[in-house]
Design a protein around this motif. Structure first.
Motif, PDB file in Angstrom:
ATOM      1  N   LEU A  84       0.820  -1.212   0.000  1.00  0.00           N
ATOM      2  CA  LEU A  84       0.000   0.000   0.000  1.00  0.00           C
ATOM      3  C   LEU A  84       0.855   1.264   0.000  1.00  0.00           C
ATOM      4  O   LEU A  84       0.546   2.247  -0.682  1.00  0.00           O
ATOM      5  CB  LEU A  84      -0.929  -0.002   1.212  1.00  0.00           C
ATOM      6  CG  LEU A  84      -2.018  -1.079   1.215  1.00  0.00           C
ATOM      7  CD1 LEU A  84      -2.635  -1.208   2.597  1.00  0.00           C
ATOM      8  CD2 LEU A  84      -3.098  -0.759   0.188  1.00  0.00           C
ATOM      9  N   LYS A  85       1.920   1.232   0.759  1.00  0.00           N
ATOM     10  CA  LYS A  85       2.803   2.411   0.842  1.00  0.00           C
ATOM     11  C   LYS A  85       3.471   2.692  -0.492  1.00  0.00           C
ATOM     12  O   LYS A  85       3.599   3.841  -0.919  1.00  0.00           O
ATOM     13  CB  LYS A  85       3.861   2.195   1.922  1.00  0.00           C
ATOM     14  CG  LYS A  85       4.691   3.436   2.236  1.00  0.00           C
ATOM     15  CD  LYS A  85       5.605   3.197   3.416  1.00  0.00           C
ATOM     16  CE  LYS A  85       6.469   4.425   3.696  1.00  0.00           C
ATOM     17  NZ  LYS A  85       5.682   5.620   4.053  1.00  0.00           N
ATOM     18  N   GLU A  86       3.857   1.631  -1.196  1.00  0.00           N
ATOM     19  CA  GLU A  86       4.518   1.789  -2.489  1.00  0.00           C
ATOM     20  C   GLU A  86       3.530   2.226  -3.573  1.00  0.00           C
ATOM     21  O   GLU A  86       3.841   3.064  -4.419  1.00  0.00           O
ATOM     22  CB  GLU A  86       5.178   0.473  -2.886  1.00  0.00           C
ATOM     23  CG  GLU A  86       5.897   0.527  -4.225  1.00  0.00           C
ATOM     24  CD  GLU A  86       6.565  -0.787  -4.579  1.00  0.00           C
ATOM     25  OE1 GLU A  86       6.879  -0.969  -5.780  1.00  0.00           O
ATOM     26  OE2 GLU A  86       6.766  -1.621  -3.676  1.00  0.00           O
ATOM     27  N   GLU A  87       2.326   1.686  -3.543  1.00  0.00           N
ATOM     28  CA  GLU A  87       1.358   1.939  -4.607  1.00  0.00           C
ATOM     29  C   GLU A  87       0.656   3.295  -4.477  1.00  0.00           C
ATOM     30  O   GLU A  87       0.217   3.877  -5.459  1.00  0.00           O
ATOM     31  CB  GLU A  87       0.301   0.824  -4.638  1.00  0.00           C
ATOM     32  CG  GLU A  87       0.846  -0.534  -5.046  1.00  0.00           C
ATOM     33  CD  GLU A  87       1.073  -0.630  -6.548  1.00  0.00           C
ATOM     34  OE1 GLU A  87       0.564   0.237  -7.278  1.00  0.00           O
ATOM     35  OE2 GLU A  87       1.756  -1.577  -6.983  1.00  0.00           O
ATOM     36  N   ARG A  88       0.479   3.774  -3.248  1.00  0.00           N
ATOM     37  CA  ARG A  88      -0.141   5.082  -2.988  1.00  0.00           C
ATOM     38  C   ARG A  88      -1.543   5.199  -3.615  1.00  0.00           C
ATOM     39  O   ARG A  88      -1.794   6.046  -4.476  1.00  0.00           O
ATOM     40  CB  ARG A  88       0.757   6.217  -3.496  1.00  0.00           C
ATOM     41  CG  ARG A  88       2.098   6.272  -2.790  1.00  0.00           C
ATOM     42  CD  ARG A  88       2.921   7.452  -3.262  1.00  0.00           C
ATOM     43  NE  ARG A  88       4.193   7.518  -2.582  1.00  0.00           N
ATOM     44  CZ  ARG A  88       5.099   8.468  -2.756  1.00  0.00           C
ATOM     45  NH1 ARG A  88       4.847   9.457  -3.626  1.00  0.00           N
ATOM     46  NH2 ARG A  88       6.233   8.454  -2.090  1.00  0.00           N
ATOM     47  N   PHE A  89      -2.426   4.342  -3.170  1.00  0.00           N
ATOM     48  CA  PHE A  89      -3.802   4.383  -3.659  1.00  0.00           C
ATOM     49  C   PHE A  89      -4.546   5.584  -3.097  1.00  0.00           C
ATOM     50  O   PHE A  89      -4.334   6.001  -1.954  1.00  0.00           O
ATOM     51  CB  PHE A  89      -4.536   3.099  -3.265  1.00  0.00           C
ATOM     52  CG  PHE A  89      -4.021   1.872  -3.956  1.00  0.00           C
ATOM     53  CD1 PHE A  89      -4.353   1.610  -5.270  1.00  0.00           C
ATOM     54  CD2 PHE A  89      -3.177   0.990  -3.285  1.00  0.00           C
ATOM     55  CE1 PHE A  89      -3.877   0.476  -5.914  1.00  0.00           C
ATOM     56  CE2 PHE A  89      -2.695  -0.137  -3.918  1.00  0.00           C
ATOM     57  CZ  PHE A  89      -3.038  -0.403  -5.235  1.00  0.00           C
ATOM     58  N   ASP A  90      -5.432   6.121  -3.908  1.00  0.00           N
ATOM     59  CA  ASP A  90      -6.324   7.195  -3.452  1.00  0.00           C
ATOM     60  C   ASP A  90      -7.535   6.632  -2.716  1.00  0.00           C
ATOM     61  O   ASP A  90      -8.031   7.227  -1.762  1.00  0.00           O
ATOM     62  CB  ASP A  90      -6.798   8.031  -4.646  1.00  0.00           C
ATOM     63  CG  ASP A  90      -5.655   8.668  -5.397  1.00  0.00           C
ATOM     64  OD1 ASP A  90      -4.954   9.498  -4.791  1.00  0.00           O
ATOM     65  OD2 ASP A  90      -5.457   8.330  -6.578  1.00  0.00           O
TER      66      ASP A  90
END
Length: 375
Positions: A84-90
């Motif tokens: 989640l930290k790497e992908e940075r989803f909105d």
């Protein structure tokens, strides 16, 4: 302008070949590709040879074991956090309790604009420690969505931080046009399932578990089987109750009259095989199987649980008290006493209701609005 990046997190791989009532897939169909980048992730499981993948732009399979998803889930939480930290989803959409529970823990340490929890039924937060965890970790970026008004009321009644402002409901739906196109005609469906071409066929569908109350249905049918010799009962589904239900069928002398058909891929295509559709569950969040039977234009009998009662009443079906064999027997009798034409007329009313009230377009529009708000 950058796209809104959306993750949908599921507990297990569960993509269907036909996504007519696969509401995770239908939700993603609501999101225009020019505005959204979509990712589907599964905590466990993955497609085997010939099995479908999600329509999302990308699918992720974590492959966690059952042991890794129990207890503190430290390894699973750490790997999910790094992803989640790497992908940075909105936006992160969580289906069912386990993904919601894990995201409630992790979201506090991540910059996610909106977290959406989809709650499919009752009971997930009945345990005291779960209520406390929910209240402790709930933040302003969370929205809880029940699959029916009854589930929404359940969530708010927990008094764990869920209110009218952060809790809503979006009723489950079905792609009606696609469903109707998929369905086999009565004769073909019965032949495919190995069922009698001449019987008055009562149907049910769902996992063979106590909650679905198939034993009540079988007991109710046993009181009418000799009175209506053309009648038969067939149940689509598989589960841990199979052996007990087989014993019950034998004890009641109903071999050949009650069929446990087993699990069928894309079972929706077979539903026109039946003359009457039943859903006697003791509890339900909504019960997609009820909607699917209604889409087949079948007269319906279902438990009067809060999530299903409005559907049954709207379709002019018969609602029965959960667990009441006596009421189920009376409801079955009413339909079995009808002529074939009278049952068809009752089924036409059901189909008109579902066509006018549970189409997929409104479902998609509501999720698009929910996900888009704030961006």
């Amino acid at each position: 302008m950058s796209k809104i990046k959306v993750l949908q997190l599921h507990p297990d791989y569960n993509i269907r070949k036909m996504d007519i009532s696969d509401l995770g897939e239908q939700l993603f169909k609501a999101l225009p590709a020019e505005r959204f980048e979509t990712v589907t992730a599964f905590l466990s499981g993955k497609p085997g040879q010939g099995q479908p993948e999600s329509i999302a732009h990308r699918s992720v399979y974590f492959g966690f074991s059952a042991a890794e998803l129990k207890g503190l889930r430290i390894k699973a939480l750490w790997l999910l956090y790094k992803f989640l930290k790497e992908e940075r989803f909105d936006v992160v959409i969580c289906n069912r309790y386990k993904p919601v529970n894990m995201m409630l823990t992790l979201a506090r340490f991540l910059k996610i604009t909106k977290c959406i929890a989809i709650v499919h039924g009752f009971g997930d937060y009945d345990r005291r420690y779960r209520k406390k965890q929910l209240a402790r970790n709930l933040t302003e970026n969370w929205v809880f969505v029940g699959v029916s008004a009854a589930v929404r009321e359940y969530l708010i009644a927990l008094r764990a931080g869920l209110t009218d402002k952060n809790t809503s409901y979006i009723t489950n739906a079905i792609d009606l046009a696609a469903a109707r196109d998929l369905m086999l005609d009565k004769a073909s469906a019965r032949a495919a399932l190995g069922l009698s071409p001449d019987a008055v066929l009562i149907g049910a569908m769902g996992r063979l578990v106590p909650l679905k109350a198939h034993d009540c249905l079988i007991n109710a049918f046993s009181g009418l089987a000799h009175e209506f010799p053309r009648s038969q009962l067939a149940i689509l589904g598989e589960g841990r109750e199979r052996e007990r239900l087989e014993q019950l069928i034998a004890e009641l002398g109903l071999e050949g009259r009650v069929q446990l058909v087993g699990f069928k891929e894309d079972a929706l295509q077979y539903l026109k095989a039946f003359d009457v559709w039943t859903m006697p569950s003791l509890r339900e969040g909504l019960g997609l199987a009820l909607l699917e039977g209604m889409c087949a234009g079948l007269p319906v009998i279902a438990s009067s649980v809060p999530a299903m009662l409005p559907l049954v009443q709207g379709a002019e079906g018969i609602a029965v008290t959960p667990g009441s064999v006596e009421e189920l027997t009376a409801a079955l009798r009413k339909y079995l006493e009808m002529t074939d034409e009278e049952r068809k007329q009752a089924g036409s009313k059901v189909l008109d209701y579902v066509l006018n009230n549970h189409g997929i377009d409104e479902f998609r529009e509501k999720y698009l609005q929910l996900i888009s708000t704030g961006f």
